[in-house]
Design a protein around this motif. Structure first.
Motif, PDB file in Angstrom:
ATOM      1  N   ASP A  88     -92.427 -27.096 -41.026  1.00  0.00           N
ATOM      2  CA  ASP A  88     -92.956 -28.220 -40.260  1.00  0.00           C
ATOM      3  C   ASP A  88     -92.710 -27.967 -38.769  1.00  0.00           C
ATOM      4  O   ASP A  88     -91.888 -27.122 -38.413  1.00  0.00           O
ATOM      5  N   PRO A  89     -93.410 -28.694 -37.900  1.00  0.00           N
ATOM      6  CA  PRO A  89     -93.269 -28.469 -36.456  1.00  0.00           C
ATOM      7  C   PRO A  89     -91.867 -28.768 -35.920  1.00  0.00           C
ATOM      8  O   PRO A  89     -91.401 -28.092 -35.002  1.00  0.00           O
ATOM      9  N   GLN A  90     -91.203 -29.775 -36.481  1.00  0.00           N
ATOM     10  CA  GLN A  90     -89.872 -30.127 -35.991  1.00  0.00           C
ATOM     11  C   GLN A  90     -88.883 -28.993 -36.224  1.00  0.00           C
ATOM     12  O   GLN A  90     -88.034 -28.702 -35.375  1.00  0.00           O
ATOM     13  N   THR A  91     -88.969 -28.347 -37.373  1.00  0.00           N
ATOM     14  CA  THR A  91     -88.080 -27.222 -37.668  1.00  0.00           C
ATOM     15  C   THR A  91     -88.398 -26.046 -36.749  1.00  0.00           C
ATOM     16  O   THR A  91     -87.487 -25.375 -36.253  1.00  0.00           O
ATOM     17  N   ALA A  92     -89.676 -25.794 -36.492  1.00  0.00           N
ATOM     18  CA  ALA A  92     -90.070 -24.701 -35.598  1.00  0.00           C
ATOM     19  C   ALA A  92     -89.532 -24.938 -34.184  1.00  0.00           C
ATOM     20  O   ALA A  92     -88.990 -24.032 -33.554  1.00  0.00           O
ATOM     21  N   GLU A  93     -89.676 -26.161 -33.708  1.00  0.00           N
ATOM     22  CA  GLU A  93     -89.174 -26.490 -32.370  1.00  0.00           C
ATOM     23  C   GLU A  93     -87.662 -26.331 -32.309  1.00  0.00           C
ATOM     24  O   GLU A  93     -87.121 -25.744 -31.371  1.00  0.00           O
ATOM     25  N   GLY A  94     -86.962 -26.817 -33.317  1.00  0.00           N
ATOM     26  CA  GLY A  94     -85.506 -26.699 -33.349  1.00  0.00           C
ATOM     27  C   GLY A  94     -85.033 -25.257 -33.455  1.00  0.00           C
ATOM     28  O   GLY A  94     -84.036 -24.872 -32.846  1.00  0.00           O
ATOM     29  N   ALA A  95     -85.751 -24.456 -34.228  1.00  0.00           N
ATOM     30  CA  ALA A  95     -85.372 -23.043 -34.376  1.00  0.00           C
ATOM     31  C   ALA A  95     -85.462 -22.311 -33.046  1.00  0.00           C
ATOM     32  O   ALA A  95     -84.606 -21.481 -32.726  1.00  0.00           O
ATOM     33  N   ARG A  96     -86.487 -22.600 -32.261  1.00  0.00           N
ATOM     34  CA  ARG A  96     -86.609 -21.977 -30.937  1.00  0.00           C
ATOM     35  C   ARG A  96     -85.547 -22.534 -29.997  1.00  0.00           C
ATOM     36  O   ARG A  96     -84.899 -21.787 -29.286  1.00  0.00           O
ATOM     37  N   ARG A  97     -85.381 -23.859 -29.989  1.00  0.00           N
ATOM     38  CA  ARG A  97     -84.488 -24.506 -29.036  1.00  0.00           C
ATOM     39  C   ARG A  97     -83.017 -24.208 -29.322  1.00  0.00           C
ATOM     40  O   ARG A  97     -82.281 -23.799 -28.442  1.00  0.00           O
ATOM     41  N   TRP A  98     -82.584 -24.414 -30.537  1.00  0.00           N
ATOM     42  CA  TRP A  98     -81.157 -24.348 -30.840  1.00  0.00           C
ATOM     43  C   TRP A  98     -80.699 -22.996 -31.363  1.00  0.00           C
ATOM     44  O   TRP A  98     -79.517 -22.684 -31.314  1.00  0.00           O
TER      45      TRP A  98
END
Length: 149
Positions: A88-98
């Motif tokens: 999902d997009p939230q996991t993708a964003e978190g993987a890049r960010r954190w």
């Protein structure tokens, strides 16, 4: 941006990933079933894409298999790779960010074309966090990686 892309089959979103990257102005480097001259097993193809990233031949990578799990495991065997399975997009964003992930792993079975676009939007919009706690986590990942080399 040059992006190494691997898939073990031309099913589901496999070809759509390459098309979507080109549409966004990226240069895909294809591996596995997406290349006419390479092996198509998930472990080999995912490792090839991850090596492109680790060796600097690609800026990022996207690896795909039926569930995405095997592709992420194979990519993470390569030193310097931080592959994240994102459904999902939230996991993708978190993987890049954190996690400063540099390889996106996708499920050919579970990812729809609409979800693919949303996941890629989130992946490319995000960047590693500048927060001190997050930087400490990325530094720890680098320490762990140096012991594997």
């Amino acid at each position: 941006m040059r992006i190494a892309v691997a898939a073990d089959e031309r099913v589901g979103i496999a070809e759509a990933v390459v098309e979507e990257l080109r549409k966004r102005g990226h240069e895909p480097i294809t591996h596995g079933a997406l290349s006419e001259s390479e092996r198509d097993d998930w472990a080999w193809a995912s490792e090839a894409a991850a090596r492109d990233v680790a060796d600097g031949n690609a800026d990022q990578g996207i690896v795909c298999c039926w569930t995405g799990t095997g592709a992420s495991i194979a990519a993470n065997k390569v030193a310097g790779i931080r592959a994240a399975l994102c459904l999902d997009p939230q996991t993708a964003e978190g993987a890049r960010r954190w996690n400063d992930a540099n390889v996106l792993a996708l499920s050919l079975r579970a990812t729809s074309q609409a979800e693919l676009a949303e996941i890629l939007d989130a992946w490319f919009a995000a960047s590693p966090s500048a927060e001190a706690d997050d930087r400490a986590n990325v530094a720890h990942l680098a320490e762990v990686e140096s012991t594997r080399a």
